[in-house]
Every structure is written in C-alpha cells, then in structure tokens.
Design an enzyme around this catalytic site. Structure first.
Site, PDB file in Angstrom:
ATOM      1  N   LYS A  20      -2.408  -9.052  -7.129  1.00 38.29           N
ATOM      2  CA  LYS A  20      -3.209  -8.797  -6.388  1.00 38.29           C
ATOM      3  C   LYS A  20      -2.579  -7.565  -5.243  1.00 38.29           C
ATOM      4  O   LYS A  20      -1.485  -7.236  -4.608  1.00 38.29           O
ATOM      5  CB  LYS A  20      -3.673  -9.642  -5.266  1.00 38.29           C
ATOM      6  CG  LYS A  20      -4.103 -10.140  -3.963  1.00 38.29           C
ATOM      7  CD  LYS A  20      -4.046  -8.941  -2.843  1.00 38.29           C
ATOM      8  CE  LYS A  20      -3.526  -9.194  -2.026  1.00 38.29           C
ATOM      9  NZ  LYS A  20      -3.816  -7.717  -0.571  1.00 38.29           N
ATOM     10  N   ARG A  36       7.108  -1.463 -11.444  1.00 37.55           N
ATOM     11  CA  ARG A  36       8.158  -2.275 -11.041  1.00 37.55           C
ATOM     12  C   ARG A  36       8.648  -3.207 -11.380  1.00 37.55           C
ATOM     13  O   ARG A  36       9.721  -4.259 -11.186  1.00 37.55           O
ATOM     14  CB  ARG A  36       9.296  -1.660  -9.466  1.00 37.55           C
ATOM     15  CG  ARG A  36      10.817  -1.834  -9.193  1.00 37.55           C
ATOM     16  CD  ARG A  36      10.749  -1.136  -8.450  1.00 37.55           C
ATOM     17  NE  ARG A  36      10.945  -2.120  -6.944  1.00 37.55           N
ATOM     18  CZ  ARG A  36      11.188  -1.116  -5.381  1.00 37.55           C
ATOM     19  NH1 ARG A  36      11.842  -0.611  -5.664  1.00 37.55           N
ATOM     20  NH2 ARG A  36      10.521  -1.971  -4.237  1.00 37.55           N
ATOM     21  N   ALA A  66      -2.588  -4.274  -2.554  1.00 35.57           N
ATOM     22  CA  ALA A  66      -3.212  -4.223  -1.379  1.00 35.57           C
ATOM     23  C   ALA A  66      -4.208  -3.222  -1.278  1.00 35.57           C
ATOM     24  O   ALA A  66      -5.005  -2.706  -1.969  1.00 35.57           O
ATOM     25  CB  ALA A  66      -2.262  -3.063  -0.816  1.00 35.57           C
ATOM     26  N   ARG A 125      10.878  10.083   3.913  1.00 33.81           N
ATOM     27  CA  ARG A 125      10.253  10.569   1.998  1.00 33.81           C
ATOM     28  C   ARG A 125       8.881   9.127   2.424  1.00 33.81           C
ATOM     29  O   ARG A 125       8.798   7.762   3.829  1.00 33.81           O
ATOM     30  CB  ARG A 125      11.236   8.951   1.897  1.00 33.81           C
ATOM     31  CG  ARG A 125      10.537   9.391   0.620  1.00 33.81           C
ATOM     32  CD  ARG A 125      11.494   8.203  -1.050  1.00 33.81           C
ATOM     33  NE  ARG A 125      10.803   7.989  -2.125  1.00 33.81           N
ATOM     34  CZ  ARG A 125      11.736   6.783  -2.477  1.00 33.81           C
ATOM     35  NH1 ARG A 125      12.571   5.961  -1.777  1.00 33.81           N
ATOM     36  NH2 ARG A 125      10.767   6.676  -3.595  1.00 33.81           N
ATOM     37  N   GLU A 150      11.086  -8.585  -1.955  1.00 32.39           N
ATOM     38  CA  GLU A 150      11.559  -6.990  -1.275  1.00 32.39           C
ATOM     39  C   GLU A 150      10.587  -7.413  -0.122  1.00 32.39           C
ATOM     40  O   GLU A 150       9.384  -6.805   0.220  1.00 32.39           O
ATOM     41  CB  GLU A 150      11.505  -6.217  -2.112  1.00 32.39           C
ATOM     42  CG  GLU A 150      11.973  -4.907  -2.314  1.00 32.39           C
ATOM     43  CD  GLU A 150      10.908  -3.826  -1.220  1.00 32.39           C
ATOM     44  OE1 GLU A 150      11.663  -4.464   0.226  1.00 32.39           O
ATOM     45  OE2 GLU A 150      10.480  -3.141  -1.440  1.00 32.39           O
ATOM     46  N   LEU A 151      11.187  -7.158   1.229  1.00 38.48           N
ATOM     47  CA  LEU A 151      10.333  -7.049   2.875  1.00 38.48           C
ATOM     48  C   LEU A 151      10.702  -6.125   3.076  1.00 38.48           C
ATOM     49  O   LEU A 151      11.565  -4.995   2.984  1.00 38.48           O
ATOM     50  CB  LEU A 151      11.091  -8.613   3.469  1.00 38.48           C
ATOM     51  CG  LEU A 151      10.592 -10.007   2.075  1.00 38.48           C
ATOM     52  CD1 LEU A 151      11.162 -11.197   2.725  1.00 38.48           C
ATOM     53  CD2 LEU A 151       9.273  -9.783   1.665  1.00 38.48           C
ATOM     54  N   SER A 172      16.767   5.088  -4.375  1.00 39.76           N
ATOM     55  CA  SER A 172      15.777   4.200  -5.489  1.00 39.76           C
ATOM     56  C   SER A 172      16.594   5.098  -6.869  1.00 39.76           C
ATOM     57  O   SER A 172      16.028   5.823  -7.091  1.00 39.76           O
ATOM     58  CB  SER A 172      14.493   4.158  -4.757  1.00 39.76           C
ATOM     59  OG  SER A 172      13.761   3.875  -3.488  1.00 39.76           O
ATOM     60  N   GLY A 198       6.739  -6.808   0.993  1.00 37.36           N
ATOM     61  CA  GLY A 198       5.805  -6.201   2.050  1.00 37.36           C
ATOM     62  C   GLY A 198       6.630  -6.758   3.277  1.00 37.36           C
ATOM     63  O   GLY A 198       7.466  -7.101   3.453  1.00 37.36           O
ATOM     64  N   TRP A 221       0.270  -1.375   0.150  1.00 36.62           N
ATOM     65  CA  TRP A 221      -0.066   0.149   0.355  1.00 36.62           C
ATOM     66  C   TRP A 221       1.021   1.278   0.326  1.00 36.62           C
ATOM     67  O   TRP A 221       0.160   2.446  -0.612  1.00 36.62           O
ATOM     68  CB  TRP A 221      -1.250  -0.057   1.262  1.00 36.62           C
ATOM     69  CG  TRP A 221      -0.439  -0.162   2.782  1.00 36.62           C
ATOM     70  CD1 TRP A 221      -0.554  -1.577   2.966  1.00 36.62           C
ATOM     71  CD2 TRP A 221       0.603   0.366   3.516  1.00 36.62           C
ATOM     72  NE1 TRP A 221       0.552  -0.901   4.302  1.00 36.62           N
ATOM     73  CE2 TRP A 221       0.709   0.302   4.049  1.00 36.62           C
ATOM     74  CE3 TRP A 221       0.685   1.872   3.021  1.00 36.62           C
ATOM     75  CZ2 TRP A 221       1.966   1.066   5.892  1.00 36.62           C
ATOM     76  CZ3 TRP A 221       2.236   2.905   3.947  1.00 36.62           C
ATOM     77  CH2 TRP A 221       1.994   1.992   5.230  1.00 36.62           C
ATOM     78  N   ASN A 222       2.371   1.504   0.471  1.00 38.63           N
ATOM     79  CA  ASN A 222       2.855   2.110   0.600  1.00 38.63           C
ATOM     80  C   ASN A 222       3.430   3.093  -0.739  1.00 38.63           C
ATOM     81  O   ASN A 222       3.665   3.970  -0.911  1.00 38.63           O
ATOM     82  CB  ASN A 222       4.125   1.933   1.597  1.00 38.63           C
ATOM     83  CG  ASN A 222       5.069   1.372   1.521  1.00 38.63           C
ATOM     84  OD1 ASN A 222       4.688   0.491   0.348  1.00 38.63           O
ATOM     85  ND2 ASN A 222       5.646   0.948   1.356  1.00 38.63           N
TER      86      ASN A 222
END
Length: 488
Positions: free
Chosen positions: A185, A170, A187, A289, A261-262, A452, A239, A161-162
C-alpha cells in the site's frame, strides 16, 4: 533535461489501476484519487482508489501464491531480482522524473534515489541464494540439532511518500528473496512510482499473485482488515511513530511479525576539534537531503561554542545560496514540500522557536508563490524546550544550539523519545568510539552526513521503531527459524 512532451509520456505510461493476482484492474465501484504535483498543484494523474474489498482480494491473491513462491528455487528468485535491477537501471531517468513530479525532490536527487533503491534489488538478489541453517550434535550426543530458515508468509507493506522508490525496494527485495508474497500500500500522495515499479517487476518475471498493490485514499479502512486477517503473517511499515503505534496495536490480534521504521529526531554534533568545513558539508547533506523530508535528517544541530561562530556563518551562507524551485528545472537545489499542510507545520515550528528566543539567520528569502515552497532556514540559540527541538521538522530548517561539555551534549542528544539516526564530527578517534557507543541511536554517522547504505542494517531504537532493513540482517526480517531434532 527531460522535455515536457517526454514528461507527459512518462506519466501516461504508468498503469493507474490496482495490481491484484497479476492483473491490472479498476477499484470496486470505479473510484479514483488524484495525484498532484507539489510544485504546481496541477493534477498529474488519477489512480484507482481501493476499497476494503479490494484490499482483501489482494491478500487472497498473495495467500494463494505463497506456497508455490516459497518453493521456487532460490536461484530463480535471485535472477528475477537481478532482472528487476537491470530494468530499473535502464529506466532510471523515467523513474527519477516520476518521483520529482509527484514528490518534489530535485531531479538530480531523484536520480540518486533510483541508484540507491535499485541496489536493494541487486543486494538481495545475491542474498536469496545464501539463506542457510545450522547443524550440530546435541551436547549429550543423543541427537542431531538442525535449524532451517523458511519464509514468514504473506507480508503487508506500507510505504511512505518521501522516498517513493527506495522505501519500496528496501522491503520488496528481501521479501522476494526470502520467498514471501506481499500486498503493498503506497502513500496516496506518491503512488505513481510504485505502480511503475510493480509493472517492472511483472516484466522481470515475478509470478502472478506474488506482488500485489492497492492504492487508496482510505489507508486505515483498507489496511486494518488485512492486518486483522489470519492469512497475513508480517507487517512492515515506514512512516510516523503515531501511525506505527496504531498499526502495532492492530497487529497484536494476529501476533504479526513487525518491522517498524518510524520517526526521528537526529542530533548533529560538531565538537571543538572538528574540521569545520567538513562539518558544514556534512550538515548540509544530513539536513537538506530530500528537502529535509527524511526521518534521518539532522533535526537538532549542537555546535561547540568555540567553533559556533565559524560554523554558523559558513553554514548559513550555504543555506542562503540554495536555489528553491520546481525540481524539474535545472539548477534547483530545494524543491517543494509535499503538501500545504506540511508547509504550515514547518512554519509553526519556526514561529514557535523565534517566539521562544531563537534568532532567524535566514529563511525570509523569496520563493515561488505557486506550489508548496519554503525558504531554507537557519535558527540560532534555539531553546531546548521549544517545539522544534522536540518534534520532527520534515523541512529545510536547521535549528542550532551550542554546548561546552561532551557528556552534556550527549545527554541532550539522547533526550528524546526517538532513536533512529545521529551524526557527529571530531578528529579524535578515541572520542569517536566513545561517543558512538553512548549515543542511543540505531545508526551513527562519524564524520559523515549520509549514512544510508543497502549493505548496512537500517533501523532505530525506542520510538523510532524496531527491525532492520538492508544489510545481511534485512532478509532475516522475512524468515522464520525452524528447529529440527533428529535422533542419531
């Protein structure tokens, strides 16, 4: 600024169904879930709430489309992605508005995410035509050795969701470039951005069945059957580490290719020779950020005791000067957190640190009563054993510790199960290389608070996951290598 009439028009234009096999449709049984504005608590829209059967239908569509999409000429895939980039650029304000409404980040920051997210479509449109193999003569001269790269197959994508747009582009960009179909799927808190993005991809020319989206309040119930289905060949997830571990366990049954990617626990180190003003700027960027709701956010600030007073005063002044409010309003720097639960968790971490001996320099300033708001907070002398030094904060709180020795601070920075992003400031080039090599993280920012970049490989080590997104490496996550032996 977008006026209220325009805002409602933007929301109303978003499809609210499931996108399966190139068509928008209701969930089985017609169930819906509400999408709320975290700044007001108001309902923005209701979207389809998929069942496990809906998820399987989406996977069927992806599996049926895989062979034809894999055979599509690379240039055609490239041009579809480029059209998607152009359309996203044209509609940047609409997408930024959607993200601010459903996620909370200030509108200027949402605009930045559209720019960043769009670059993945442009980057991978260029990589689509550069998938290549190798040729060599065997050492004994008896045969030719060839390698070729082919799409891994239908992919399952779970996005957070962020960053509702960029975390999608990506993953979608390299998958489309490689020739993979997918089920996405998003969020449940922020599905509108993804639904709008999928409609944009349809307009850009993505064939039916190549991209499918299911929105649901029952993530585990919908995704587990797909993960255990032999037609799926890859799972990519962004997540929490806890959820990532569960998904990795489920994926073992079919031995899926995984990209994870945790979570993160990023250190931000300010050495005694640093440019303090530049370090303050970098710390503000690395910490604030996305309202601090980023896996790359500076989670632990280590400041050399010789510059701790100067850094602390300047940094706290900057934090106090931030304006908290609805991200749609002009002049707002800090929007709401995603949920009331998120606010409660950050407050718990702050209270625990204060009880353990930390000093709260700022964080009690008044914020809007309606919505999930939290004042930017700075904590000094944070005990390294406190929860806030070990857990991901995901909010506008900066805990500061001091240090005196380089080796000691590196050891403290590495003393975490996570290993995603890290940052440090120094004027010494030799130290820059030395520390960068010793930090146990997938990404290191040297005199930079934002690292990033679509052209760079994003990813972590240890409990922060594995696999890379972006850069030249990003497309390889969606390709298998085939070796061919040919006698001479």
């Amino acid at each position: 600024m977008t006026d209220k009439k325009d805002v409602q028009e933007i929301v109303d234009a978003v499809p609210t169904g499931l996108f399966i096999g190139g068509e928008w449709r209701e969930a089985t049984g017609g169930a819906t879930l509400e999408v709320r504005n975290p700044a007001t608590g108001g309902v923005l829209a209701s979207v389809a709430d998929a069942t496990p059967d809906d998820g399987l239908a989406a996977l069927t569509a992806a599996a049926d489309a895989q062979t034809e999409w894999a055979a599509t000429p690379p240039r055609e895939r490239s041009e579809i992605l480029r059209r998607a980039y152009d359309l996203l650029t044209e509609r940047a304000e609409d997408f930024a508005t959607l993200m601010t409404l459903e996620m909370g980040k200030p509108l200027p920051e949402a605009r930045g995410e559209v720019t960043y997210g769009g670059e993945f479509f442009r980057w991978f449109s260029e990589e689509a035509v550069r998938i290549h193999g190798t040729y060599m003569t065997a050492p004994n001269g008896a045969s030719h050795l060839l390698t070729m790269k082919q799409p891994v197959g239908p992919c399952l994508m779970v996005t957070p969701w962020n960053f509702p747009l960029a975390m999608g582009t990506r993953k979608i960009g390299p998958a489309l470039a490689a020739g993979c179909t997918m089920v996405i799927k998003p969020a449940s808190e922020t599905p509108l951005t993804m639904l709008a993005l999928v409609e944009l991809l349809r307009e850009a020319g993505v064939p039916a069945g190549v991209v499918n989206v299911v929105t649901t309040s029952n993530s585990g119930g919908v995704m587990e059957p797909l993960i255990r289905d032999p037609r799926a060949r890859k799972l990519t997830f962004t997540g929490s580490t806890g959820v990532g571990r569960k998904l990795a366990e489920q994926s073992a049954e079919q031995l899926l290719r995984l990209s994870m990617e945790l979570g993160g626990n990023a250190p931000f180190i300010v050495f005694e020779d640093a440019d303090v003003d530049a370090a303050v700027d970098g710390a503000m960027a690395a910490k604030m950020r996305n309202i601090g709701e980023a896996c790359t956010a500076a989670n632990r600030l280590f400041v050399h005791e010789s510059v701790a007073k100067e850094f602390g005063e300047k940094f706290a002044a900057r934090m106090r000067g931030l304006t908290v409010g609805d991200g749609m309003e002009e002049g707002v720097d800090v929007g709401p957190l995603i949920t009331e639960k998120a606010v409660a968790n950050v407050r718990r971490l702050v209270d625990d640190a204060v009880e353990a001996g930390a000093t709260k320099v700022c964080g009690d300033e008044e914020v809007p009563q309606q919505g999930n708001f939290l004042a930017p907070t700075v904590l000094l002398d944070v005990p390294p054993t406190s929860d806030i030094a070990r857990e991901e904060i995901f909010g506008p709180v900066a805990p500061i510790q001091t240090f005196t020795d380089e080796d000691d601070v590196i050891a403290r920075a590495n003393d975490t199960e996570y290993g995603l992003a890290s940052y440090f400031y120094t004027r010494d080039n030799a130290r820059a290389m030395r520390v960068a090599e010793k930090l146990a993280y997938g990404m290191v920012g040297v005199n930079a608070g934002v690292i990033s970049n679509p052209a760079a490989p994003f990813g972590g080590v240890k409990a922060s996951g594995f696999g890379r997104e972006g850069g030249f490496e990003g497309i390889d996550e969606y390709l298998e290598i085939k070796y061919v032996a040919m006698p001479r």
